[in-house]
Scaffold this active site. Structure first.
Site, PDB file in Angstrom:
ATOM      1  CE  LYS A 116      25.676  41.286  24.075  1.00 17.55           C
ATOM      2  NZ  LYS A 116      25.908  41.433  25.508  1.00 17.55           N
ATOM      3  CG  ASP A 166      26.407  37.665  30.773  1.00 20.24           C
ATOM      4  OD1 ASP A 166      27.540  37.388  30.327  1.00 20.24           O
ATOM      5  OD2 ASP A 166      25.731  38.616  30.331  1.00 20.24           O
TER       6      ASP A 166
HETATM    7  C1  R5P Z   1      29.205  41.386  27.764  1.00 26.41           C
HETATM    8  O1  R5P Z   1      29.913  40.892  26.882  1.00 26.41           O
HETATM    9  C2  R5P Z   1      29.279  40.931  29.180  1.00 26.41           C
HETATM   10  O2  R5P Z   1      29.469  39.541  29.257  1.00 26.41           O
HETATM   11  C3  R5P Z   1      28.063  41.334  29.993  1.00 26.41           C
HETATM   12  O3  R5P Z   1      26.923  40.721  29.430  1.00 26.41           O
HETATM   13  C4  R5P Z   1      27.842  42.835  29.980  1.00 26.41           C
HETATM   14  O4  R5P Z   1      29.054  43.518  29.983  1.00 26.41           O
HETATM   15  C5  R5P Z   1      27.038  43.243  31.192  1.00 26.41           C
HETATM   16  O5  R5P Z   1      26.892  44.633  31.215  1.00 26.41           O
HETATM   17  P1  R5P Z   1      25.460  45.294  31.360  1.00 26.41           P
HETATM   18  O6  R5P Z   1      24.789  44.654  32.554  1.00 26.41           O
HETATM   19  O7  R5P Z   1      25.721  46.757  31.572  1.00 26.41           O
HETATM   20  O8  R5P Z   1      24.707  45.029  30.096  1.00 26.41           O
END
Ligand code: R5P
Length: 305
Positions: free
Chosen positions: A198, A226
């Site tokens: 990503k 995540d």
């Molecule tokens: C990013 O590096 C984090 O691990 C999360 O994937 C991200 O910050 C989640 O934020 P959102 O739900 O706003 O995309």
């Protein structure tokens, strides 16, 4: 004069994760104190630990997660640490969801490394020890200071998914930064792992996803792992990408389900069947939860030895 109570541990809940604080108090065989919180019309919080509940010379464990309203919850934990410190030197801050942990570097020149500031504030308020759950990065943990411990909800999340009937499941890390976490999930669940690539434009926020393992998810149930869901943008992007790769059912295992800004709806619309998270965020409809109090209690016990 405040009545003095001596007990093994005195767990002080700032209110943001009250149910988890109760479990921690029970697990430690300690006493739970719920801070009295008044909010004035201008938004200021006034906290009070009632007379007769104040611990002197014992162990104080403050429990507060930093989800929205983030700054209010942050101020409350600092106030509670500071008050507890007046009565004992042994103050630990349990901050299950450590907000601001994504701000661990100066990504653009001039940006503040907010985690560095928070580390100073927490130590200065009087907490020598900190326990967090699946903090965003090892760097963030380092910025909290030497006596900071991170515990993980990932094995508990993997156990929940291992109990489900899934079709040739595969764990997905939505980015390289989360590969260790998703790898832990995969090894606990006994399934394979795919790490997506990503990239994010730091100025516009636009996200792009690719993988070197094109076709590897075809017909398989996928579990995106995540650390957190905030607006759901990252999960939606990953889910859309996986659907485009002809995956079968899509699930999400994340530790902190903040689910702000209609995130749950967006995630459901992107084809995600279920979100399982930890109880580091209170009352989050839209996500099933696993309990992480055992891991926190284990860390608190280890810190005392
Ligand atoms: C990013 O590096 C984090 O691990 C999360 O994937 C991200 O910050 C989640 O934020 P959102 O739900 O706003 O995309």
């Amino acid at each position: 004069m405040a009545k003095e109570i001596t007990t093994t541990a005195c767990v002080i809940s700032g209110g943001s994760v009250d149910a988890l604080a109760k479990r921690i108090a029970d697990g430690l065989g300690g006493m739970l104190i719920r801070a009295e919180v008044r909010v004035f019309a201008d938004g200021e919080s006034k906290l009070r630990l009632r007379e007769g509940e104040i611990v002197k010379g014992g162990r104080a464990v403050i429990v507060q997660s930093l989800y929205p309203p983030v700054d209010t919850n942050l101020l409350r934990v600092l106030c509670l640490i500071s008050k507890a410190r007046e009565y004992t030197q042994d103050v630990t801050a349990v901050i299950p969801y450590m907000g601001y942990a994504r701000q661990d570097s100066e990504f653009l020149p001039g940006e503040i490394i907010t985690m560095k500031v928070l580390g100073k504030l927490i130590r200065e308020a009087g907490a020598a020890k900190v326990v967090v759950v699946d903090i965003h990065s090892a760097k963030g943990l380092e910025l909290l200071g030497a006596e900071a411990t991170n515990v993980s909800a990932v094995p508990a999340l993997a156990r929940r998914f291992a109990g489900m009937r899934l079709e040739n499941p595969v764990a997905i890390s939505p980015d390289k930064g989360g590969s260790e976490r998703a790898g832990l999930f995969a090894s606990n669940m006994g399934c394979s792992l795919i790490v997506l690539e990503k990239s994010r434009d730091r100025r516009t926020g636009a996200v792009n996803i690719t993988t070197k393992e094109a076709g590897a998810v075809r017909g398989r149930d996928v579990i995106i792992v995540d650390d957190m869901i905030s607006t759901g943008g990252s999960i939606v992007k990953a889910a859309e990408f996986l659907k485009g790769q002809n995956s079968n059912r899509i699930f999400v295992a994340c530790t902190h389900a903040l689910l702000v800004d209609g995130a749950e709806d967006k995630i459901t619309k992107a084809g995600v069947e279920k979100i399982v998270s930890a109880n580091t965020i209170q009352d989050r409809a839209g996500s099933e939860t696993v309990d992480v109090s055992g891991e926190i209690i284990g860390a608190l016990n280890r810190q005392q030895t």
